[in-house]
Design a protein around this motif. Sequence first.
Motif, PDB file in Angstrom:
ATOM      1  N   UNK A  88      40.500  32.405  31.913  1.00  0.00           N
ATOM      2  CA  UNK A  88      41.815  32.816  31.455  1.00  0.00           C
ATOM      3  C   UNK A  88      41.503  34.454  31.899  1.00  0.00           C
ATOM      4  N   UNK A  89      42.929  34.957  32.351  1.00  0.00           N
ATOM      5  CA  UNK A  89      42.759  36.299  32.814  1.00  0.00           C
ATOM      6  C   UNK A  89      43.590  37.213  31.811  1.00  0.00           C
ATOM      7  N   UNK A  90      43.298  38.328  31.317  1.00  0.00           N
ATOM      8  CA  UNK A  90      44.092  39.081  30.322  1.00  0.00           C
ATOM      9  C   UNK A  90      44.567  40.394  30.983  1.00  0.00           C
ATOM     10  N   UNK A  91      43.747  41.026  31.865  1.00  0.00           N
ATOM     11  CA  UNK A  91      44.242  42.383  32.269  1.00  0.00           C
ATOM     12  C   UNK A  91      43.939  42.452  33.997  1.00  0.00           C
ATOM     13  N   UNK A  92      44.808  43.498  34.514  1.00  0.00           N
ATOM     14  CA  UNK A  92      44.822  43.389  36.043  1.00  0.00           C
ATOM     15  C   UNK A  92      44.860  44.996  36.237  1.00  0.00           C
ATOM     16  N   UNK A  93      44.035  45.448  37.014  1.00  0.00           N
ATOM     17  CA  UNK A  93      44.065  47.049  37.263  1.00  0.00           C
ATOM     18  C   UNK A  93      44.013  47.265  39.106  1.00  0.00           C
ATOM     19  N   UNK A  94      44.535  48.179  39.403  1.00  0.00           N
ATOM     20  CA  UNK A  94      44.517  48.379  40.738  1.00  0.00           C
ATOM     21  C   UNK A  94      43.187  48.920  41.321  1.00  0.00           C
ATOM     22  N   UNK A  95      42.986  48.856  42.430  1.00  0.00           N
ATOM     23  CA  UNK A  95      41.663  49.461  42.932  1.00  0.00           C
ATOM     24  C   UNK A  95      42.155  50.466  44.253  1.00  0.00           C
ATOM     25  N   UNK A  96      41.319  51.644  44.377  1.00  0.00           N
ATOM     26  CA  UNK A  96      41.837  52.554  45.470  1.00  0.00           C
ATOM     27  C   UNK A  96      41.594  51.903  46.767  1.00  0.00           C
ATOM     28  N   UNK A  97      41.250  50.840  47.081  1.00  0.00           N
ATOM     29  CA  UNK A  97      41.146  50.306  48.555  1.00  0.00           C
ATOM     30  C   UNK A  97      42.417  49.096  48.733  1.00  0.00           C
ATOM     31  N   UNK A  98      43.115  49.192  47.802  1.00  0.00           N
ATOM     32  CA  UNK A  98      44.485  48.353  47.692  1.00  0.00           C
ATOM     33  C   UNK A  98      44.402  47.188  47.049  1.00  0.00           C
ATOM     34  N   UNK A  99      43.142  46.672  46.549  1.00  0.00           N
ATOM     35  CA  UNK A  99      42.835  45.492  45.805  1.00  0.00           C
ATOM     36  C   UNK A  99      43.122  45.480  44.414  1.00  0.00           C
ATOM     37  N   UNK A 100      42.656  44.461  43.735  1.00  0.00           N
ATOM     38  CA  UNK A 100      42.832  44.365  42.522  1.00  0.00           C
ATOM     39  C   UNK A 100      41.375  44.007  41.688  1.00  0.00           C
ATOM     40  N   UNK A 101      41.520  44.251  40.388  1.00  0.00           N
ATOM     41  CA  UNK A 101      40.418  43.779  39.664  1.00  0.00           C
ATOM     42  C   UNK A 101      41.089  43.058  38.464  1.00  0.00           C
ATOM     43  N   UNK A 102      40.481  41.733  37.876  1.00  0.00           N
ATOM     44  CA  UNK A 102      40.932  40.881  37.077  1.00  0.00           C
ATOM     45  C   UNK A 102      39.851  41.013  36.012  1.00  0.00           C
ATOM     46  N   UNK A 103      40.183  41.300  34.805  1.00  0.00           N
ATOM     47  CA  UNK A 103      39.247  40.824  33.831  1.00  0.00           C
ATOM     48  C   UNK A 103      39.776  39.528  32.953  1.00  0.00           C
ATOM     49  N   UNK A 104      38.936  38.728  32.441  1.00  0.00           N
ATOM     50  CA  UNK A 104      39.201  37.853  31.626  1.00  0.00           C
ATOM     51  C   UNK A 104      38.145  37.069  31.004  1.00  0.00           C
ATOM     52  N   UNK A 105      38.149  35.858  30.859  1.00  0.00           N
ATOM     53  CA  UNK A 105      36.983  35.148  30.217  1.00  0.00           C
ATOM     54  C   UNK A 105      36.982  33.655  31.052  1.00  0.00           C
ATOM     55  N   UNK A 106      35.790  32.973  30.676  1.00  0.00           N
ATOM     56  CA  UNK A 106      35.614  31.717  31.333  1.00  0.00           C
ATOM     57  C   UNK A 106      34.590  31.054  30.396  1.00  0.00           C
ATOM     58  N   UNK A 107      34.893  29.730  30.227  1.00  0.00           N
ATOM     59  CA  UNK A 107      33.977  28.629  29.414  1.00  0.00           C
ATOM     60  C   UNK A 107      33.743  27.438  30.300  1.00  0.00           C
ATOM     61  N   UNK A 108      32.653  27.000  30.449  1.00  0.00           N
ATOM     62  CA  UNK A 108      32.219  26.006  31.201  1.00  0.00           C
ATOM     63  C   UNK A 108      32.470  24.497  30.841  1.00  0.00           C
ATOM     64  N   UNK A 109      32.644  24.513  29.514  1.00  0.00           N
ATOM     65  CA  UNK A 109      33.125  23.253  28.755  1.00  0.00           C
ATOM     66  C   UNK A 109      33.327  23.614  27.453  1.00  0.00           C
ATOM     67  N   UNK A 110      34.283  22.893  26.745  1.00  0.00           N
ATOM     68  CA  UNK A 110      34.826  23.188  25.542  1.00  0.00           C
ATOM     69  C   UNK A 110      33.903  23.637  24.199  1.00  0.00           C
ATOM     70  N   UNK A 111      32.663  22.764  24.370  1.00  0.00           N
ATOM     71  CA  UNK A 111      31.733  23.364  23.169  1.00  0.00           C
ATOM     72  C   UNK A 111      30.734  24.388  23.813  1.00  0.00           C
ATOM     73  N   UNK A 112      30.931  25.082  25.187  1.00  0.00           N
ATOM     74  CA  UNK A 112      29.864  25.941  25.438  1.00  0.00           C
ATOM     75  C   UNK A 112      30.039  27.399  25.180  1.00  0.00           C
ATOM     76  N   UNK A 113      29.185  28.284  25.321  1.00  0.00           N
ATOM     77  CA  UNK A 113      29.372  29.734  25.037  1.00  0.00           C
ATOM     78  C   UNK A 113      30.254  30.209  26.260  1.00  0.00           C
TER      79      UNK A 113
END
Length: 375
Positions: free
Chosen positions: A55-80
């Motif tokens: 799941x992505x929550x925030x996107x910011x520009x990078x000086x090289x023209x790219x992008x950084x995305x911040x978010x979260x990941x869960x490998x399974x419903x019961x996992x951390x």
Amino acid sequence: MAISLAFLSLAILTASSGCLSSDVVADRHALSVTRTDAAGIEIWHAVFDGGGDEYGTVIVPVSDGGLIVGGSVKQSPGSDGHALLLKIAEDGRIEWNRSFPARYGVEAVAAHADGSFTAGTGDGSLFRVAGDGTPLWSSRVSGSVPGVSGLPDGGIVAAGSKHERDIWVAVANDTGSLLREETYPDLGRGRALGVASASGGGCIVAGTTDSHPLWVMRLDGEGNVIWSRTFEEGPEFIGVMLHRIYSVREKPDGSVELLYKVGRALKGEEAGGSITVDLTLARDGSDMSVTEFYMPCPVVRASGGGYACAALESSEGNGYTMGNHLGSPIHVMKCDDRGEIVRVSAGTEAEVEIVTDILQTPDGGFAVLGGSTKT
């Protein structure tokens, strides 16, 4: 042409950072970034599917023209859960991704002049990675860190909550060592949601408390309060809640600009709506201007004036919204200085079920962060 905007109920809008309610997070999702030109026509669409629930929550520009995305990941419903950072090249290639143990995902990211990035998470962690994603340092600092801003010397100012009660602001150097941290209990139980470095070594901080939907304060270089303002809604509104601060910044003349989203309902209404507010305060904190408009989130100020919004087609067929369960092309809406819609793009080729952030790129185009349920 008049366009009806679909209201989201206050129940759906209670999640922070543009998240939808729990009825969509039970499934597994892949996050995506869609790059468009200035007219909202798709240039490329990148999907990140790491095998879990991303799941992505925030996107910011990078000086090289790219992008950084911040978010979260869960490998399974019961996992951390894990916090997630994702680097996307200017042409849409996914260059790298890194995950870090955390109960909640990334809520804020600051890009630094040396190519590194510092992220704050919903469970109170700060971490920095190099431009290639290599971890540099991490620190557990508070209850949540939804605000991070870079400083000229490579350090950062971070803001959030301490002990899930007091508003908290801290300054750290480029190696992650805390140089100063302060809490502000006089504001009441609450948390900061946005922060920006300011002239004179100080900063501008904004957030919400149990008593005030929005407050803004200016701090000097030692963390002392220069001024503090609280903002109320009229007595005709109920269920008022600050959902997200899109941006906070100090302008060259010292005035302060805030763009934020608040949910509220009129008395007697079963469902409320989301209001986007563009607020400008003078250097001393006094009122300068305010603009309010109904708009599906997310919203960004557009170059040349006005605003832009990334929205989906409402599943009820009566307008546009930030999320649905059927999938929709992304429509980039351009608005004038009053928030009135002046143009809606035909829609991207790619379809998503939620849009969570938008930024304008240096060429006048847009990058939209979204996601879809995995089949």
